[in-house]
Design a protein around this motif. Sequence first.
Motif, PDB file in Angstrom:
ATOM      1  N   THR A  99      11.148   7.856 -12.455  1.00  0.00           N
ATOM      2  CA  THR A  99      10.111   7.498 -11.500  1.00  0.00           C
ATOM      3  C   THR A  99      10.573   7.982 -10.138  1.00  0.00           C
ATOM      4  OG1 THR A  99       9.513   5.571 -12.800  1.00  0.00           O
ATOM      5  CG2 THR A  99       8.786   5.600 -10.528  1.00  0.00           C
ATOM      6  N   THR A 110      11.093   8.860  -6.159  1.00  0.00           N
ATOM      7  CA  THR A 110      11.078   8.366  -4.792  1.00  0.00           C
ATOM      8  C   THR A 110      10.633   9.536  -3.916  1.00  0.00           C
ATOM      9  OG1 THR A 110      13.340   9.043  -4.270  1.00  0.00           O
ATOM     10  CG2 THR A 110      13.051   6.845  -5.258  1.00  0.00           C
ATOM     11  N   ASP A 151      12.135  10.798  -1.375  1.00  0.00           N
ATOM     12  CA  ASP A 151      13.263  11.707  -1.140  1.00  0.00           C
ATOM     13  C   ASP A 151      13.498  12.641  -2.320  1.00  0.00           C
ATOM     14  OD1 ASP A 151      13.694  10.681   1.389  1.00  0.00           O
ATOM     15  OD2 ASP A 151      15.307   9.330   0.749  1.00  0.00           O
ATOM     16  N   GLN A 152      13.367  12.130  -3.548  1.00  0.00           N
ATOM     17  CA  GLN A 152      13.553  12.979  -4.727  1.00  0.00           C
ATOM     18  C   GLN A 152      12.473  14.052  -4.809  1.00  0.00           C
ATOM     19  OE1 GLN A 152      13.466   9.708  -7.484  1.00  0.00           O
ATOM     20  NE2 GLN A 152      15.606  10.042  -8.057  1.00  0.00           N
ATOM     21  N   GLY A 182       5.203   8.178  -9.028  1.00  0.00           N
ATOM     22  CA  GLY A 182       5.603   6.823  -8.650  1.00  0.00           C
ATOM     23  C   GLY A 182       4.565   6.249  -7.703  1.00  0.00           C
ATOM     24  N   GLN A 188       3.295   5.837  -0.044  1.00  0.00           N
ATOM     25  CA  GLN A 188       3.765   6.926   0.814  1.00  0.00           C
ATOM     26  C   GLN A 188       2.889   8.140   0.515  1.00  0.00           C
ATOM     27  OE1 GLN A 188       7.814   7.431  -0.400  1.00  0.00           O
ATOM     28  NE2 GLN A 188       8.441   5.471   0.380  1.00  0.00           N
TER      29      GLN A 188
END
Length: 122
Positions: A5, A7, A9-10, A60, A90
């Motif tokens: 899942t 984020t 940043d990923q 996500g 986000q």
Amino acid sequence: MSTTTATLDQVISTLTGYRYAYTDEHALHRGIDAALTVAGIQFVPEVNLSSRDRIDYVAGTVGIEVKVKGSTAALRRQLTRYATHPTIQQLLVVTTLRRHRELPTSISGIPVTVLVVGGGLS
């Protein structure tokens, strides 16, 4: 390969590290699909947020909108609608247009990040 899942940043790290070859938005989508898949990031393309709104990807709680044309004002209106959806925490705009860096860093309390393909983050 395992999936994870995502984020924000990923997703940014994955998309920043990929070299895109595109001539239109559909080709850019194919590159994004490939980058996320190779990285093992779970995503859903073309998610209907309402009867009027369909975001390009959800990974996500990150909503991802891809743009190769269009005004910043129109994009901001679009993102404002997306920001009201409860699953979006986000927003990431992947764009080829540096002018999209003029977007605010937050819309309706939802953080907005702009990734200009070939041009970095703002």
